[in-house]
Motif scaffolding. Structure first.
Motif, PDB file in Angstrom:
ATOM      1  N   HIS A  51      11.613  -0.366  -5.093  1.00 41.25           N
ATOM      2  CA  HIS A  51      11.532  -1.304  -3.972  1.00 41.25           C
ATOM      3  C   HIS A  51      10.171  -1.120  -3.301  1.00 41.25           C
ATOM      4  O   HIS A  51       9.397  -0.244  -3.681  1.00 41.25           O
ATOM      5  CB  HIS A  51      12.681  -1.063  -2.972  1.00 41.25           C
ATOM      6  N   THR A  52       9.893  -1.926  -2.295  1.00 41.05           N
ATOM      7  CA  THR A  52       8.671  -1.773  -1.503  1.00 41.05           C
ATOM      8  C   THR A  52       9.057  -1.668  -0.033  1.00 41.05           C
ATOM      9  O   THR A  52      10.171  -2.037   0.356  1.00 41.05           O
ATOM     10  CB  THR A  52       7.698  -2.959  -1.684  1.00 41.05           C
ATOM     11  N   ALA A  53       8.128  -1.160   0.758  1.00 39.65           N
ATOM     12  CA  ALA A  53       8.297  -1.113   2.214  1.00 39.65           C
ATOM     13  C   ALA A  53       7.066  -1.777   2.826  1.00 39.65           C
ATOM     14  O   ALA A  53       5.961  -1.650   2.289  1.00 39.65           O
ATOM     15  CB  ALA A  53       8.417   0.334   2.692  1.00 39.65           C
ATOM     16  N   PRO A  54       7.235  -2.479   3.938  1.00 37.89           N
ATOM     17  CA  PRO A  54       6.100  -3.187   4.531  1.00 37.89           C
ATOM     18  C   PRO A  54       5.129  -2.273   5.289  1.00 37.89           C
ATOM     19  O   PRO A  54       4.106  -2.729   5.775  1.00 37.89           O
ATOM     20  CB  PRO A  54       6.770  -4.176   5.484  1.00 37.89           C
ATOM     21  N   ASP A  56       3.392   2.017   5.642  1.00 35.88           N
ATOM     22  CA  ASP A  56       3.177   3.307   5.001  1.00 35.88           C
ATOM     23  C   ASP A  56       4.330   4.241   5.347  1.00 35.88           C
ATOM     24  O   ASP A  56       4.871   4.205   6.459  1.00 35.88           O
ATOM     25  CB  ASP A  56       1.871   3.948   5.490  1.00 35.88           C
ATOM     26  N   GLU A  71       4.428   2.901  -8.361  1.00 35.19           N
ATOM     27  CA  GLU A  71       3.779   1.971  -9.299  1.00 35.19           C
ATOM     28  C   GLU A  71       3.809   2.511 -10.724  1.00 35.19           C
ATOM     29  O   GLU A  71       2.806   2.519 -11.419  1.00 35.19           O
ATOM     30  CB  GLU A  71       2.348   1.674  -8.862  1.00 35.19           C
ATOM     31  N   ALA A  87       2.111   1.208   1.857  1.00 38.80           N
ATOM     32  CA  ALA A  87       2.760  -0.060   2.185  1.00 38.80           C
ATOM     33  C   ALA A  87       2.629  -1.043   1.030  1.00 38.80           C
ATOM     34  O   ALA A  87       1.592  -1.102   0.357  1.00 38.80           O
ATOM     35  CB  ALA A  87       2.140  -0.656   3.441  1.00 38.80           C
ATOM     36  N   ASN A  88       3.697  -1.790   0.795  1.00 35.03           N
ATOM     37  CA  ASN A  88       3.730  -2.885  -0.180  1.00 35.03           C
ATOM     38  C   ASN A  88       3.480  -2.457  -1.624  1.00 35.03           C
ATOM     39  O   ASN A  88       3.135  -3.291  -2.458  1.00 35.03           O
ATOM     40  CB  ASN A  88       2.749  -3.991   0.231  1.00 35.03           C
ATOM     41  N   ILE A  89       3.657  -1.182  -1.926  1.00 32.34           N
ATOM     42  CA  ILE A  89       3.518  -0.654  -3.284  1.00 32.34           C
ATOM     43  C   ILE A  89       4.914  -0.240  -3.756  1.00 32.34           C
ATOM     44  O   ILE A  89       5.637   0.448  -3.037  1.00 32.34           O
ATOM     45  CB  ILE A  89       2.556   0.554  -3.323  1.00 32.34           C
ATOM     46  N   SER A  90       5.294  -0.631  -4.966  1.00 43.07           N
ATOM     47  CA  SER A  90       6.644  -0.329  -5.449  1.00 43.07           C
ATOM     48  C   SER A  90       6.820   1.172  -5.654  1.00 43.07           C
ATOM     49  O   SER A  90       5.916   1.870  -6.113  1.00 43.07           O
ATOM     50  CB  SER A  90       6.940  -1.084  -6.742  1.00 43.07           C
ATOM     51  N   LYS A 107       4.634   2.178  11.451  1.00 38.31           N
ATOM     52  CA  LYS A 107       4.465   0.727  11.537  1.00 38.31           C
ATOM     53  C   LYS A 107       3.079   0.396  12.078  1.00 38.31           C
ATOM     54  O   LYS A 107       2.651   0.959  13.088  1.00 38.31           O
ATOM     55  CB  LYS A 107       5.534   0.116  12.442  1.00 38.31           C
TER      56      LYS A 107
END
Length: 110
Positions: A51-54, A56, A71, A87-90, A107
């Protein structure tokens, strides 16, 4: 910022959360507009699928061993080690033994 479920900031992360047979337990310690701090306890063999998270995330292994995939790159971590999940990396998390982790999400206020 609020501490959830406690009236003091002094605690042992390893003792604060228990394992559940064939499960994953979480305990959110801090929740604020700038980020969250959450404890997790994974029984051996349990996992969070890719999954990813928006934001870090810093993952700190409190107890046990886990495999963290970022990744497609596999990282084996053990007690005391940390890794940054950008952030935004699987990424995915798999318990190679029963393990506990502290997850710190930062955040970005852009």
């Amino acid at each position: 910022m609020s501490l959830l479920g406690t009236d003091t900031a002094v605690f042992s992360p390893a003792e604060r959360i228990s394992y559940a047979e064939n499960g994953i337990i979480n305990d959110q310690i801090i929740k604020s507009s700038s980020g969250n701090v959450t404890l997790f306890a994974f029984d051996e063999g349990q996992e969070l699928k890719e999954h990813t998270a928006p934001f870090d995330v810093v993952l700190h292994v409190v107890e046990g061993q886990a495999q963290i995939t970022i990744e497609g790159n596999l990282h084996s971590l053990t007690t005391g080690q940390m890794i940054i999940l950008p952030a935004n990396i699987s990424h995915a998390v798999a318990a190679t033994t029963a393990f506990k982790m502290l997850l710190i999400m930062i955040k970005d206020k852009k």
